[in-house]
Design a protein around this motif. Structure first.
Motif, mmCIF file in Angstrom:
data_model
loop_
_atom_site.group_PDB
_atom_site.id
_atom_site.type_symbol
_atom_site.label_atom_id
_atom_site.label_comp_id
_atom_site.label_asym_id
_atom_site.label_seq_id
_atom_site.Cartn_x
_atom_site.Cartn_y
_atom_site.Cartn_z
ATOM 1 N N HIS A 199 102.702 -35.399 42.584
ATOM 2 C CA HIS A 199 102.245 -36.486 43.454
ATOM 3 C C HIS A 199 100.725 -36.477 43.608
ATOM 4 O O HIS A 199 100.144 -37.450 44.094
ATOM 5 C CB HIS A 199 102.925 -36.418 44.832
ATOM 6 C CG HIS A 199 102.537 -35.239 45.668
ATOM 7 N ND1 HIS A 199 103.137 -34.011 45.556
ATOM 8 C CD2 HIS A 199 101.590 -35.109 46.635
ATOM 9 C CE1 HIS A 199 102.589 -33.171 46.422
ATOM 10 N NE2 HIS A 199 101.644 -33.814 47.093
ATOM 11 N N SER B 182 100.088 -43.110 43.182
ATOM 12 C CA SER B 182 100.885 -41.893 43.137
ATOM 13 C C SER B 182 102.331 -42.225 43.461
ATOM 14 O O SER B 182 102.609 -43.029 44.357
ATOM 15 C CB SER B 182 100.356 -40.884 44.163
ATOM 16 O OG SER B 182 101.289 -39.842 44.386
ATOM 17 N N ALA C 207 104.920 -40.664 45.286
ATOM 18 C CA ALA C 207 105.080 -39.590 46.266
ATOM 19 C C ALA C 207 106.403 -39.766 46.996
ATOM 20 O O ALA C 207 106.753 -40.876 47.412
ATOM 21 C CB ALA C 207 103.925 -39.617 47.262
ATOM 22 N N ASP C 208 107.138 -38.675 47.160
ATOM 23 C CA ASP C 208 108.446 -38.753 47.809
ATOM 24 C C ASP C 208 108.350 -39.079 49.291
ATOM 25 O O ASP C 208 109.264 -39.673 49.861
ATOM 26 C CB ASP C 208 109.199 -37.431 47.636
ATOM 27 C CG ASP C 208 109.730 -37.254 46.222
ATOM 28 O OD1 ASP C 208 109.954 -38.274 45.545
ATOM 29 O OD2 ASP C 208 109.912 -36.101 45.797
ATOM 30 N N GLN D 85 103.257 -36.505 51.491
ATOM 31 C CA GLN D 85 102.742 -36.234 50.147
ATOM 32 C C GLN D 85 101.644 -37.220 49.778
ATOM 33 O O GLN D 85 100.643 -36.843 49.164
ATOM 34 C CB GLN D 85 103.874 -36.310 49.122
ATOM 35 C CG GLN D 85 104.793 -35.112 49.110
ATOM 36 C CD GLN D 85 105.756 -35.137 47.933
ATOM 37 O OE1 GLN D 85 105.938 -36.162 47.271
ATOM 38 N NE2 GLN D 85 106.382 -34.008 47.664
ATOM 39 N N PHE D 86 101.818 -38.486 50.142
ATOM 40 C CA PHE D 86 100.772 -39.466 49.845
ATOM 41 C C PHE D 86 99.496 -39.143 50.613
ATOM 42 O O PHE D 86 98.385 -39.323 50.091
ATOM 43 C CB PHE D 86 101.237 -40.878 50.178
ATOM 44 C CG PHE D 86 100.161 -41.909 49.960
ATOM 45 C CD1 PHE D 86 99.645 -42.149 48.691
ATOM 46 C CD2 PHE D 86 99.638 -42.626 51.027
ATOM 47 C CE1 PHE D 86 98.635 -43.081 48.488
ATOM 48 C CE2 PHE D 86 98.633 -43.560 50.831
ATOM 49 C CZ PHE D 86 98.129 -43.792 49.558
ATOM 50 N N ASN E 296 108.188 -44.752 48.298
ATOM 51 C CA ASN E 296 107.841 -43.673 47.361
ATOM 52 C C ASN E 296 106.695 -44.023 46.412
ATOM 53 O O ASN E 296 106.558 -43.426 45.340
ATOM 54 C CB ASN E 296 109.063 -43.255 46.527
ATOM 55 C CG ASN E 296 110.250 -42.863 47.381
ATOM 56 O OD1 ASN E 296 111.267 -43.551 47.386
ATOM 57 N ND2 ASN E 296 110.121 -41.782 48.123
#
Length: 286
Positions: A61, A73, A75-76, A80-81, A107
């Motif tokens: 990510h 990205s 990202a889950d 994470q982002f 996501n």
């Protein structure tokens, strides 16, 4: 052998790649299926002339993909982002970019930015190059060569990372600045031509800046996006007609013809009722 297999594939009407996708090598699905539990990279500033940021990426990510005036990205989670944003916003600002927005939904996270001089961030992934993936020294040498070539061509290196993750063999990438174009295929970018056929390097020497011939069928270069196509025919008249038809096709689709090379096969081969004695390699800008 590779050339003959490619020619047979052409004879069987395999599709050519005349258009290019803007976005690249990872999908949301492929990233979501991976388990990532490694600390974020510690970034360092190189002391080299270009002053780019360097480090190691072990979480996908954080691996930015670039398109238009944005980095994105898969990202889950929003957390994470936020890690992605915390890593990349300072890098953008270091090179004069102004972040205008950062959005996360389903996501997928996007950082949009503006540049005072019309430049944008672009990325080159080294995974498809031919190098010793078990040698950190060999990878570092290849990466350094790419960075030097970018500088010599007037493209500013922004970041360079070693990438360690099960999704890839050991590899590396580089990020850099180039002038934006509405059609990204026409931007001066660091690219790779690797379509499975041997390349006529001499025909492309004046069209792009050659960085490395890493195999007979692979070329890393700086310039607009190259395309190539091979055609087969039974005789000289037939191959000349096929070349003329393809040049017309390129013009109709606003592709720029570069050069072509016609060769008589040492050993003709037959597929069904057709025997082929000539082939032509055609090169063009997308």
């Amino acid at each position: 052998m590779m050339k003959k297999l490619s020619l047979i594939a052409a004879a069987m009407l395999c599709a050519s790649s005349v258009s290019a996708a803007e976005l690249s090598y990872l999908s949301a699905g492929s990233i979501k299926s991976l388990q990532i539990a490694v600390p974020a990279p510690v970034l360092e500033t190189e002391t080299a002339k270009c002053d780019h940021v360097s480090g190691e990426i072990t979480q996908l990510h954080l691996l930015a993909q670039a398109s238009k005036s944005q980095l994105f990205s898969f990202a889950d989670t929003e957390a994470q982002f936020n890690e992605f944003k915390a890593m990349w916003q300072p890098i953008l600002e270091k090179f004069g970019m102004k972040v205008t927005s950062a959005e996360y939904k389903d996501n997928f996270g996007v950082i949009k930015y503006e540049s005072p001089d019309g430049r944008v961030v672009r990325e080159f992934m080294g995974e498809r190059m031919n190098y010793d993936a078990l040698s950190a020294e060999a990878m570092k040498k290849e990466q350094h060569m790419l960075l030097e070539s970018l500088e010599k061509s007037g493209l500013t290196p922004v970041a360079a990372f070693t990438i360690k993750h099960a999704a890839f063999r050991p590899t590396f990438n580089v990020y850099y600045l180039t002038k934006a174009d509405e059609n990204q295929d026409h931007e001066t970018q660091l690219r790779q031509l690797k379509n499975g056929e041997d390349i006529d390097f001499d025909l492309l020497a004046g069209a792009v800046t050659l960085v490395e011939k890493d195999a007979s069928f692979s070329m890393v270069y700086i310039g607009k996006l190259l395309g190539s196509k091979s055609k087969l025919a039974a005789d000289e008249a037939g191959i000349a007609a096929k070349l003329a038809d393809y040049k017309k096709f390129l013009a109709e689709n606003k592709k720029e013809f570069i050069a072509a090379k016609t060769v008589k096969l040492d050993e003709p081969f037959t597929i069904g009722e057709h025997t082929y004695k000539y082939f032509v390699n055609i090169y063009f800008f997308q």
